[in-house]
Motif scaffolding. Structure first.
Motif, PDB file in Angstrom:
ATOM      1  N   ALA A  68      -3.179  -2.924  -7.652  1.00  0.00           N
ATOM      2  CA  ALA A  68      -2.574  -2.921  -6.414  1.00  0.00           C
ATOM      3  C   ALA A  68      -1.063  -2.529  -6.461  1.00  0.00           C
ATOM      4  O   ALA A  68      -0.426  -1.853  -5.776  1.00  0.00           O
ATOM      5  CB  ALA A  68      -2.926  -3.837  -5.289  1.00  0.00           C
ATOM      6  N   SER A  69      -0.420  -3.512  -7.013  1.00  0.00           N
ATOM      7  CA  SER A  69       0.881  -3.437  -7.442  1.00  0.00           C
ATOM      8  C   SER A  69       1.648  -2.831  -8.468  1.00  0.00           C
ATOM      9  O   SER A  69       2.621  -2.432  -8.833  1.00  0.00           O
ATOM     10  CB  SER A  69       1.618  -4.636  -7.191  1.00  0.00           C
ATOM     11  OG  SER A  69       1.234  -5.481  -8.478  1.00  0.00           O
ATOM     12  N   GLU A  70       0.703  -2.392  -9.392  1.00  0.00           N
ATOM     13  CA  GLU A  70       0.975  -1.784 -10.698  1.00  0.00           C
ATOM     14  C   GLU A  70       1.822  -2.669 -11.411  1.00  0.00           C
ATOM     15  O   GLU A  70       2.582  -2.330 -12.268  1.00  0.00           O
ATOM     16  CB  GLU A  70       1.374  -0.363 -10.561  1.00  0.00           C
ATOM     17  CG  GLU A  70       0.483   0.687  -9.886  1.00  0.00           C
ATOM     18  CD  GLU A  70       1.115   1.999  -9.990  1.00  0.00           C
ATOM     19  OE1 GLU A  70       2.246   2.122 -10.166  1.00  0.00           O
ATOM     20  OE2 GLU A  70       0.030   2.819  -9.415  1.00  0.00           O
ATOM     21  N   GLN A  71       1.866  -3.866 -11.427  1.00  0.00           N
ATOM     22  CA  GLN A  71       2.637  -5.046 -12.106  1.00  0.00           C
ATOM     23  C   GLN A  71       2.299  -5.597 -13.144  1.00  0.00           C
ATOM     24  O   GLN A  71       0.961  -6.000 -13.191  1.00  0.00           O
ATOM     25  CB  GLN A  71       3.017  -6.197 -10.797  1.00  0.00           C
ATOM     26  CG  GLN A  71       4.257  -7.164 -11.219  1.00  0.00           C
ATOM     27  CD  GLN A  71       4.620  -8.122 -10.435  1.00  0.00           C
ATOM     28  OE1 GLN A  71       4.000  -8.361  -9.415  1.00  0.00           O
ATOM     29  NE2 GLN A  71       5.706  -8.777 -10.608  1.00  0.00           N
ATOM     30  N   ILE A  72       2.817  -5.809 -14.252  1.00  0.00           N
ATOM     31  CA  ILE A  72       2.444  -6.442 -15.304  1.00  0.00           C
ATOM     32  C   ILE A  72       2.595  -7.894 -15.032  1.00  0.00           C
ATOM     33  O   ILE A  72       3.436  -8.406 -14.822  1.00  0.00           O
ATOM     34  CB  ILE A  72       3.199  -6.011 -16.838  1.00  0.00           C
ATOM     35  CG1 ILE A  72       3.048  -4.620 -16.775  1.00  0.00           C
ATOM     36  CG2 ILE A  72       2.936  -6.723 -17.792  1.00  0.00           C
ATOM     37  CD1 ILE A  72       4.044  -4.150 -18.006  1.00  0.00           C
TER      38      ILE A  72
END
Length: 158
Positions: A68-72
């Motif tokens: 959803a956030s495209e966060q690693i």
């Protein structure tokens, strides 16, 4: 939901440096290595198990990405190889960054790991967990892993 995304060369180098440092610290904490030699020994281990870096045959090194956030939110290193009983996978390293721990990402990552291993034809996944790492042991047991061996030691005092 999470997704496993293969690392590029620059990402791999950052992973290798962090993972080796963490491994060295864990080996010192476990009493297996002396602090003065730990970093060198960890680097030697990486050279042995990843002689071609991220392109080592059988090596799968991923970032764990929160979709959803495209966060690693962490990383994972899996190795798959042929064995007499069929292809075997081995989880060398997994890390959910501290800010993302306790949110179910560990279990989601273990499920994604199962899928990758199955897609690559593995029939079993093994791993090692340090005895002092109770948080990881809980995650693995919750994901269905069972203890297959015990290795124990005793420190002798003079």
């Amino acid at each position: 939901m999470i997704e496993l995304v293969l690392m590029n060369q620059e990402q791999y180098e950052a992973f290798r440096d962090q993972s080796a440092a963490d491994y060295a610290a864990e080996k010192v904490l476990a009493g297996t290595w002396d602090a003065t030699d730990a970093q060198r020994l960890a680097q030697e281990s990486f050279a042995k198990y990843l002689p071609q870096g991220k392109d080592t045959p059988g090596a799968y090194i991923y970032h764990i990405v929160e979709v959803a956030s495209e966060q690693i939110i962490g990383y994972i290193w899996l190795h798959i190889s042929d064995a007499p009983a069929g292809k075997q996978a081995f989880l060398y390293d997994i890390l959910i960054y501290e800010a993302h721990q306790g949110k179910g990402y560990g279990q989601a990552t273990m499920q994604a790991l199962d899928q990758v291993a199955k897609q690559e034809g593995a029939v079993k996944i093994g791993l090692h967990v340090f005895g002092h790492n109770l948080k990881a042991l809980h995650v693995y047991e919750k994901a269905g892993y069972q203890i297959t061996d015990y290795q124990m030691s005793k420190t002798l005092t003079p």
